[in-house]
Design a protein around this motif. Sequence first.
Motif, mmCIF file in Angstrom:
data_model
loop_
_atom_site.group_PDB
_atom_site.id
_atom_site.type_symbol
_atom_site.label_atom_id
_atom_site.label_comp_id
_atom_site.label_asym_id
_atom_site.label_seq_id
_atom_site.Cartn_x
_atom_site.Cartn_y
_atom_site.Cartn_z
ATOM 1 N N PHE A 258 0.853 -1.199 0.000
ATOM 2 C CA PHE A 258 0.000 0.000 0.000
ATOM 3 C C PHE A 258 0.882 1.239 0.000
ATOM 4 C CE2 PHE A 258 -1.702 3.544 2.466
ATOM 5 C CZ PHE A 258 -2.837 3.830 1.720
ATOM 6 N N ARG A 259 0.525 2.209 -0.799
ATOM 7 C CA ARG A 259 1.122 3.553 -0.713
ATOM 8 C C ARG A 259 0.235 4.533 -1.469
ATOM 9 N NH1 ARG A 259 6.704 2.834 -4.130
ATOM 10 N NH2 ARG A 259 7.034 1.277 -2.512
ATOM 11 N N ASN A 260 0.153 5.783 -0.958
ATOM 12 C CA ASN A 260 -0.577 6.876 -1.638
ATOM 13 C C ASN A 260 -1.965 6.489 -2.138
ATOM 14 O OD1 ASN A 260 1.565 8.619 -1.359
ATOM 15 N ND2 ASN A 260 2.501 7.936 -3.288
ATOM 16 N N GLY A 261 -2.698 5.743 -1.353
ATOM 17 C CA GLY A 261 -4.066 5.389 -1.769
ATOM 18 C C GLY A 261 -4.142 4.239 -2.748
ATOM 19 N N VAL A 262 -3.001 3.589 -3.045
ATOM 20 C CA VAL A 262 -2.984 2.461 -4.000
ATOM 21 C C VAL A 262 -2.674 1.150 -3.247
ATOM 22 C CG1 VAL A 262 -1.956 1.522 -6.111
ATOM 23 C CG2 VAL A 262 -2.180 4.010 -5.835
ATOM 24 N N PHE A 263 -3.521 0.149 -3.451
ATOM 25 C CA PHE A 263 -3.359 -1.162 -2.821
ATOM 26 C C PHE A 263 -3.006 -2.177 -3.909
ATOM 27 C CE2 PHE A 263 -5.843 -0.158 1.098
ATOM 28 C CZ PHE A 263 -6.434 1.022 0.690
ATOM 29 N N LEU A 264 -2.098 -3.112 -3.593
ATOM 30 C CA LEU A 264 -1.762 -4.160 -4.568
ATOM 31 C C LEU A 264 -2.372 -5.489 -4.129
ATOM 32 C CD1 LEU A 264 2.068 -3.514 -5.110
ATOM 33 C CD2 LEU A 264 0.128 -2.472 -6.301
ATOM 34 N N ILE A 265 -2.992 -6.199 -5.080
ATOM 35 C CA ILE A 265 -3.555 -7.523 -4.781
ATOM 36 C C ILE A 265 -3.185 -8.502 -5.906
ATOM 37 C CG2 ILE A 265 -5.465 -6.535 -3.436
ATOM 38 C CD1 ILE A 265 -7.360 -7.126 -5.732
ATOM 39 N N ALA A 293 -10.528 -4.517 4.505
ATOM 40 C CA ALA A 293 -9.750 -3.424 5.097
ATOM 41 C C ALA A 293 -10.369 -2.071 4.745
ATOM 42 C CB ALA A 293 -8.309 -3.492 4.607
ATOM 43 N N ILE A 294 -10.753 -1.902 3.496
ATOM 44 C CA ILE A 294 -11.309 -0.608 3.056
ATOM 45 C C ILE A 294 -12.651 -0.356 3.745
ATOM 46 C CG2 ILE A 294 -12.291 0.604 1.053
ATOM 47 C CD1 ILE A 294 -9.993 -0.628 -0.635
ATOM 48 N N ALA A 295 -13.481 -1.386 3.806
ATOM 49 C CA ALA A 295 -14.809 -1.203 4.412
ATOM 50 C C ALA A 295 -14.700 -0.896 5.906
ATOM 51 C CB ALA A 295 -15.653 -2.457 4.195
ATOM 52 N N GLN A 296 -13.743 -1.539 6.581
ATOM 53 C CA GLN A 296 -13.595 -1.319 8.031
ATOM 54 C C GLN A 296 -13.096 0.088 8.343
ATOM 55 O OE1 GLN A 296 -10.890 -4.363 9.321
ATOM 56 N NE2 GLN A 296 -12.495 -5.916 9.507
ATOM 57 N N SER A 297 -12.424 0.723 7.376
ATOM 58 C CA SER A 297 -11.748 1.985 7.689
ATOM 59 C C SER A 297 -12.591 3.218 7.414
ATOM 60 C CB SER A 297 -10.432 2.057 6.913
ATOM 61 O OG SER A 297 -9.707 0.889 7.144
ATOM 62 N N GLU A 298 -13.811 3.033 6.974
ATOM 63 C CA GLU A 298 -14.803 4.108 6.813
ATOM 64 C C GLU A 298 -14.232 5.374 6.178
ATOM 65 O OE1 GLU A 298 -16.496 4.426 10.702
ATOM 66 O OE2 GLU A 298 -17.636 2.575 10.442
ATOM 67 N N GLY A 299 -13.568 5.219 5.043
ATOM 68 C CA GLY A 299 -13.119 6.381 4.275
ATOM 69 C C GLY A 299 -11.739 6.890 4.649
ATOM 70 N N ASP A 300 -11.156 6.383 5.743
ATOM 71 C CA ASP A 300 -9.807 6.811 6.129
ATOM 72 C C ASP A 300 -8.794 5.966 5.326
ATOM 73 O OD1 ASP A 300 -7.311 7.103 7.325
ATOM 74 O OD2 ASP A 300 -8.180 7.528 9.288
ATOM 75 N N VAL A 301 -8.214 6.604 4.314
ATOM 76 C CA VAL A 301 -7.400 5.855 3.353
ATOM 77 C C VAL A 301 -6.139 5.266 4.000
ATOM 78 C CG1 VAL A 301 -6.168 6.011 1.143
ATOM 79 C CG2 VAL A 301 -8.292 7.284 1.464
ATOM 80 N N SER A 302 -5.454 6.061 4.837
ATOM 81 C CA SER A 302 -4.230 5.549 5.471
ATOM 82 C C SER A 302 -4.547 4.392 6.402
ATOM 83 C CB SER A 302 -3.531 6.635 6.295
ATOM 84 O OG SER A 302 -3.326 7.732 5.493
ATOM 85 N N LEU A 303 -5.657 4.528 7.125
ATOM 86 C CA LEU A 303 -6.064 3.453 8.034
ATOM 87 C C LEU A 303 -6.349 2.174 7.235
ATOM 88 C CD1 LEU A 303 -6.690 3.173 11.085
ATOM 89 C CD2 LEU A 303 -9.101 3.567 10.524
ATOM 90 N N ALA A 304 -7.004 2.343 6.091
ATOM 91 C CA ALA A 304 -7.317 1.180 5.238
ATOM 92 C C ALA A 304 -6.030 0.506 4.782
ATOM 93 C CB ALA A 304 -8.145 1.621 4.031
#
Length: 379
Positions: A258-265, A293-304
Amino acid sequence: MSHIFDVAVIGSGPAGSLAAYQLASKGLSTVLIDKESLPRYKTCGGGFVFRGRRNLPFDISDVVEREFYQIHLYFDRDDLVLTTEREVPVISMVMRDDFDHFIVNKAIEKGAVLKEGHKLNKLSFGEAITLHTDQGDIMTKMVVAADGALSPTAKLAGWSETRNLIPALEYEVEVSPEDFERLSSEVRFDVDSIPYGYAWSFPKKNHLSLGVASTRKARIDLKAHYRAYLDKLGIKEVISEKAHGFQIPVAPRTDGFFRNGVFLIGDAAGFADPITAEGISNALKSGSLVAEAIAQSEGDVSLAGARYEELLKEQLLPELNTSLKVAQWFYGQKKIRNFLMKKYGDRFISAMTDVFIGERSLPTDLMASLKKKIKELVY
Ligand SMILES: Cc1cc2nc3c(=O)[nH]c(=O)nc-3n(C[C@H](O)[C@H](O)[C@H](O)COP(=O)(O)OP(=O)(O)OC[C@H]3O[C@@H](n4cnc5c(N)ncnc54)[C@H](O)[C@@H]3O)c2cc1C
């Protein structure tokens, strides 16, 4: 102002299409982008292990061409053949155009927006992230890169290459009715049919998917080994044959996911299994984890991002790291390995099959116990 999606998923393979399905199911506005028009062919043996199938949130029987409850592992010693059987389909055979498209449609049903024939060329980072595609710009808060082994998105977002990409050839082969009848009754892996790797015969509805992969990047004539494999299988006549070459990333990246709002899968992250090069099940798993992870973080990108990396450390990376060490030993120490397989092979294939069907994971101390066994045998 143009619409800003919560998440843009780049790539509609198993990783991206399941991530889009899960994200849309959780109420996030999701766009799924692929450079190809769908359905599209994907170079792959299409052997889908049960651990991936059992975790899917929907039934995929409609796109399964054959199911195998038994697997066979052949070595270059004729006296060494390992077989195992389970009550569930250990491997389901799929053609990836149908399989991937099936999951894409499930994602659309949940509300994901599909933009096919959109090739991502560039990313710009600002308040939102802008995806510059050959069909126009798309804006999003987060990007999930599921664009496979070449992952242009990871490059555009600044990752350097730390995965181990291994070469593989896949042939879709039509053989005579007699050969097809003989070979379509089993799914087989032929270890040592190629140096540091294996060949496979995966029967589909009306043809065989045959292939070779080597875990080393050394100069190996994959085509010559494929031809020799046809002989080993006793294939007398090839009626038609389509060849496809590609790479499989069999070691996870070492510089984060993860970096700068980009996640790798999926393959973009390097999640194919290092022993088997089986990548579909971990692609699906990482697609589910990123959505969680994204759903749990409620819009907080770094937290996600932090949550995603945490979930990977808990649920995916330990097994991949063990598998990496076992693969180096398995393909690099042929003599000792075959000696051990002759003695303990039934236990080995049984354990691997339990991993395939999701009944257990690879023990993280596996290499230590292997070394102990070797010492016991030698001294
Ligand atoms: C020869 C071979 C045999 C294999 N056999 C098996 C097997 O039998 N079983 C198994 O489990 N695994 C197998 N694998 C591995 C498996 O195919 C991969 O691990 C799996 O496809 C990874 O899925 P993914 O969703 O991460 O990426 P992919 O399935 O590769 O999907 C990536 C998607 O991204 C799209 N894309 C790429 N660039 C862009 C762009 N710039 N813009 C928009 N879209 C883009 C592509 O069009 C594609 O649809 C094999 C691989 C190879 C090469």
